[in-house]
Enzyme design. Structure first.
Site, PDB file in Angstrom:
ATOM      1  N   THR A  76       0.821  -1.213   0.000  1.00  0.00           N
ATOM      2  CA  THR A  76       0.000   0.000   0.000  1.00  0.00           C
ATOM      3  C   THR A  76       0.851   1.257   0.000  1.00  0.00           C
ATOM      4  O   THR A  76       0.464   2.279  -0.570  1.00  0.00           O
ATOM      5  CB  THR A  76      -0.912   0.002   1.254  1.00  0.00           C
TER       6      THR A  76
ATOM      7  N   TYR B 278      -7.482   1.213  -3.768  1.00  0.00           N
ATOM      8  CA  TYR B 278      -6.272   1.788  -4.349  1.00  0.00           C
ATOM      9  C   TYR B 278      -5.675   0.801  -5.325  1.00  0.00           C
ATOM     10  O   TYR B 278      -6.002  -0.387  -5.322  1.00  0.00           O
ATOM     11  CB  TYR B 278      -5.251   2.136  -3.250  1.00  0.00           C
TER      12      TYR B 278
ATOM     13  N   SER C  74       1.588  -7.389  -0.740  1.00  0.00           N
ATOM     14  CA  SER C  74       2.333  -8.430  -0.021  1.00  0.00           C
ATOM     15  C   SER C  74       1.566  -9.740   0.134  1.00  0.00           C
ATOM     16  O   SER C  74       2.147 -10.746   0.533  1.00  0.00           O
ATOM     17  CB  SER C  74       2.836  -7.918   1.328  1.00  0.00           C
ATOM     18  N   GLN C  75       0.274  -9.769  -0.227  1.00  0.00           N
ATOM     19  CA  GLN C  75      -0.404 -11.070  -0.296  1.00  0.00           C
ATOM     20  C   GLN C  75       0.209 -11.927  -1.402  1.00  0.00           C
ATOM     21  O   GLN C  75       0.029 -13.148  -1.426  1.00  0.00           O
ATOM     22  CB  GLN C  75      -1.925 -10.923  -0.477  1.00  0.00           C
TER      23      GLN C  75
ATOM     24  N   THR D 107       1.758  -4.581   4.306  1.00  0.00           N
ATOM     25  CA  THR D 107       1.669  -4.968   5.716  1.00  0.00           C
ATOM     26  C   THR D 107       1.121  -6.385   5.926  1.00  0.00           C
ATOM     27  O   THR D 107       1.358  -6.978   6.973  1.00  0.00           O
ATOM     28  CB  THR D 107       0.787  -3.967   6.491  1.00  0.00           C
ATOM     29  N   ASP D 108       0.385  -6.912   4.930  1.00  0.00           N
ATOM     30  CA  ASP D 108      -0.287  -8.205   5.142  1.00  0.00           C
ATOM     31  C   ASP D 108       0.684  -9.326   5.536  1.00  0.00           C
ATOM     32  O   ASP D 108       0.383 -10.130   6.415  1.00  0.00           O
ATOM     33  CB  ASP D 108      -1.050  -8.630   3.876  1.00  0.00           C
TER      34      ASP D 108
ATOM     35  N   LYS E  84       0.569  -8.628  12.445  1.00  0.00           N
ATOM     36  CA  LYS E  84      -0.511  -7.711  12.046  1.00  0.00           C
ATOM     37  C   LYS E  84      -1.791  -8.270  12.637  1.00  0.00           C
ATOM     38  O   LYS E  84      -2.155  -9.418  12.360  1.00  0.00           O
ATOM     39  CB  LYS E  84      -0.597  -7.651  10.522  1.00  0.00           C
TER      40      LYS E  84
ATOM     41  N   GLU F 229      -1.948 -31.311  27.089  1.00  0.00           N
ATOM     42  CA  GLU F 229      -3.243 -32.026  27.046  1.00  0.00           C
ATOM     43  C   GLU F 229      -3.169 -33.343  26.270  1.00  0.00           C
ATOM     44  O   GLU F 229      -4.094 -34.126  26.260  1.00  0.00           O
ATOM     45  CB  GLU F 229      -4.331 -31.120  26.468  1.00  0.00           C
TER      46      GLU F 229
HETATM   47  N1  ASP Z   1      -2.648  -5.704   0.924  1.00  0.00           N
HETATM   48  C1  ASP Z   1      -1.652  -4.728   1.186  1.00  0.00           C
HETATM   49  C2  ASP Z   1      -0.306  -5.416   1.170  1.00  0.00           C
HETATM   50  O1  ASP Z   1      -0.007  -6.131   2.075  1.00  0.00           O
HETATM   51  C3  ASP Z   1      -1.908  -4.083   2.496  1.00  0.00           C
HETATM   52  C4  ASP Z   1      -0.868  -3.104   2.943  1.00  0.00           C
HETATM   53  O2  ASP Z   1       0.181  -2.925   2.391  1.00  0.00           O
HETATM   54  O3  ASP Z   1      -1.140  -2.443   3.972  1.00  0.00           O
HETATM   55  O4  ASP Z   1       0.437  -5.216   0.264  1.00  0.00           O
END
Ligand code: ASP
Length: 357
Positions: free
Chosen positions: A41, A54, A87-88, A120-121, A193, A314
Site C-alpha cells: 500500500t 487503491y 504483499s499477499q 503490511t499483510d 498484524k 493435554e
Molecule cells: N494488501 C496490502 C499489502 O499487504 C496491504 C498493505 O500494504 O497495507 O500489500
C-alpha cells in the site's frame, strides 16, 4: 573592520554547518542506507482521499523517497526495486532474492543499513525470514503503510521517515531485523498484524515493542531474547526453493480432510494452528500423526495468536511425534520449519531450533 569580517565569516560557517542537508550520525560519519522496495500500500495510489480502494505499485521507490525530502537530513539514500507486489503475493522466490541482495549489500563497507518498504499483510513473515537468513549486525528495517499516499492522513511518509531514522541509528545495531510502524519498533520474531485496517495494526501479542520512533527520535527499551541474524545457522544463499509447508487450521469438530489432502499433495511439513494450547479433535490429531509417520514434519502452533504451546500438556507430543512451535504463530512457524528442513529432518534438533529462534 578585519575583526568584524572574521566574526562574520565564522558565524556563516557555523550557520552553514547547522543547516547542512548532509546530517551525520553519532560518530560523525555519513550514513549510507539502501531502500529496497517490494510493493504494498505504501507504493499504492487511491482514487479518492476517503476511500480504501487503491491500485498497487503506482509509486516508484524514487517517488517514495522524494516525497519525504527530510530523509536527506538523516542519510544518503539509494533505492533499488526488488519487486512490486501487494504483499499477499509475496513469494519464496522474492524472499530468496531479498535475502541474497541484503547480504551482498551489508557486506559492503559503504552500506550501513537497509530499509525495506513492504505491504503490511505479510510483512511479519518477510521480516522473520530475513531475521534468520541475513547474517549481519547492521540494521535491517521493514516499514509500510496502512493507507495509500492519496488518502487523508496517509501514514506512509512518517513510517518511512521513522524507519530511515531507526536504520541510521547506531542503537539499532545487533538487534536483528526490525519492523517500524505507527511510531513503534518491533523485533521481527514478535510482531504480528492483528487488525485489518487500523494504522495501529502491528503488535507483539506476547510482550510489547522493543522501542519507539517519534519523528525520527529513537528510544529502545528492550530486545528479543531469541537468536537471529549473525547467530542463525540458516543460509539460503545457494537455494532456489524451500521445502513445502502448509498450514492447517483447528476448529470445533474438525476432521481429517485437509491433512489428508496435504499428505496426498506431498508436503514436507505441516503447521497445525490448533485451538487453545495447540489442541485438536482426535480425528485431526490422528490424521496429523499419520502424516508424521509418513516422514512429514508436524509442528503444533495455536490459533489464539499468543502464548506458548507446551509439549505434552493435554496430549502426548512424543507419542504423536509432534514438535511445539514455542510461541510462534502459525505463519512464522511455517518459515522456521521451511528453514529447519533445509538443515535436518531430526525432530529433536528441529524442536531445539523452535526453542532457540
Ligand atoms: N494488501 C496490502 C499489502 O499487504 C496491504 C498493505 O500494504 O497495507 O500489500
Amino acid at each position: 573592520m578585519k575583526k568584524t569580517i572574521l566574526v562574520l565569516m565564522m558565524f556563516t560557517l557555523i550557520l552553514s554547518l547547522f543547516s547542512s542537508e548532509s546530517v551525520e550520525n553519532e560518530t560523525n560519519e555519513r550514513v549510507n542506507l539502501v531502500v529496497l522496495t517490494t510493493g504494498g500500500t505504501i507504493a499504492g495510489k487511491g482514487t479518492s482521499e476517503t476511500g480504501s480502494a487503491y491500485i498497487a505499485g503506482k509509486v516508484s521507490g524514487n517517488d517514495l523517497i522524494e516525497a519525504v525530502p527530510e530523509l536527506g537530513h538523516i542519510a544518503q539514500i539509494t533505492v533499488e526495486e526488488i519487486s512490486n507486489v501487494p504483499s499477499q503475493d509475496m513469494s519464496i522466490d522474492i524472499w530468496l532474492k531479498l535475502a541474497k541482495r541484503i547480504n551482498e549489500l551489508l557486506n559492503q563497507d559503504h552500506c550501513d543499513g537497509i530499509v525495506i518498504t513492504h505491504g503490511t499483510d505479510t510483512m511479519e513473515e518477510t521480516a522473520y525470514f530475513l531475521n534468520l537468513t541475513v547474517h549481519s549486525n547492521k540494521p535491517v528495517v521493514l516499514t509500510g503503510s496502512m493507507r495509500p499516499s492519496t488518502s487523508i492522513s496517509a501514514d506512509g511518509d512518517i513510517n518511512l521517515y521513522n524507519a530511515v531514522a531507526v536504520a541510521a541509528s547506531k542503537a539499532s545495531f545487533g538487534r536483528g531485523v526490525l519492523i517500524v510502524m505507527n511510531d513503534a519498533i518491533y523485533a521481527a520474531r514478535d510482531a504480528t498484524k492483528f487488525n485489518t485496517t487500523n494504522v495501529d495494526t502491528f503488535k507483539n501479542l506476547n510482550g510489547g515493542p522493543v522501542g519507539y520512533a517519534h519523528y525520527g527520535c529513537i528510544s529502545f527499551y528492550s530486545s528479543t531474547e531469541k537468536a537471529h541474524t549473525v547467530d542463525s545457522v540458516f543460509d539460503t544463499s545457494d537455494l532456489l526453493q524451500l521445502p513445502r509447508i502448509e498450514i492447517i487450521y483447528g476448529y470445533a469438530d474438525s476432521g481429517s480432510l485437509f491433512v489428508n489432502a496435504a499428505i496426498e499433495a506431498g508436503v514436507d511439513g505441516l503447521i497445525f494452528a490448533g485451538v487453545g494450547d495447540g489442541n485438536g479433535t482426535i480425528e485431526t490429531l490422528e490424521a496429523l500423526t499419520s502424516a508424521a509417520k509418513k516422514d512429514i514434519t508436524v509442528v503444533i502452533s495455536s490459533r489464539t495468536g499468543s502464548g506458548m504451546v507446551y509439549r505434552n500438556s493435554e496430549y502426548d507430543f512424543d507419542t504423536y511425534r509432534f514438535i511445539s512451535a514455542n510461541n510462534l504463530n502459525a505463519q512464522k512457524a511455517r518459515i522456521l520449519l521451511m528453514l529447519s528442513l533445509t538443515k535436518t529432518k531430526d525432530s529433536h534438533t528441529i524442536q531445539q531450533y523452535f526453542d532457540h529462534y
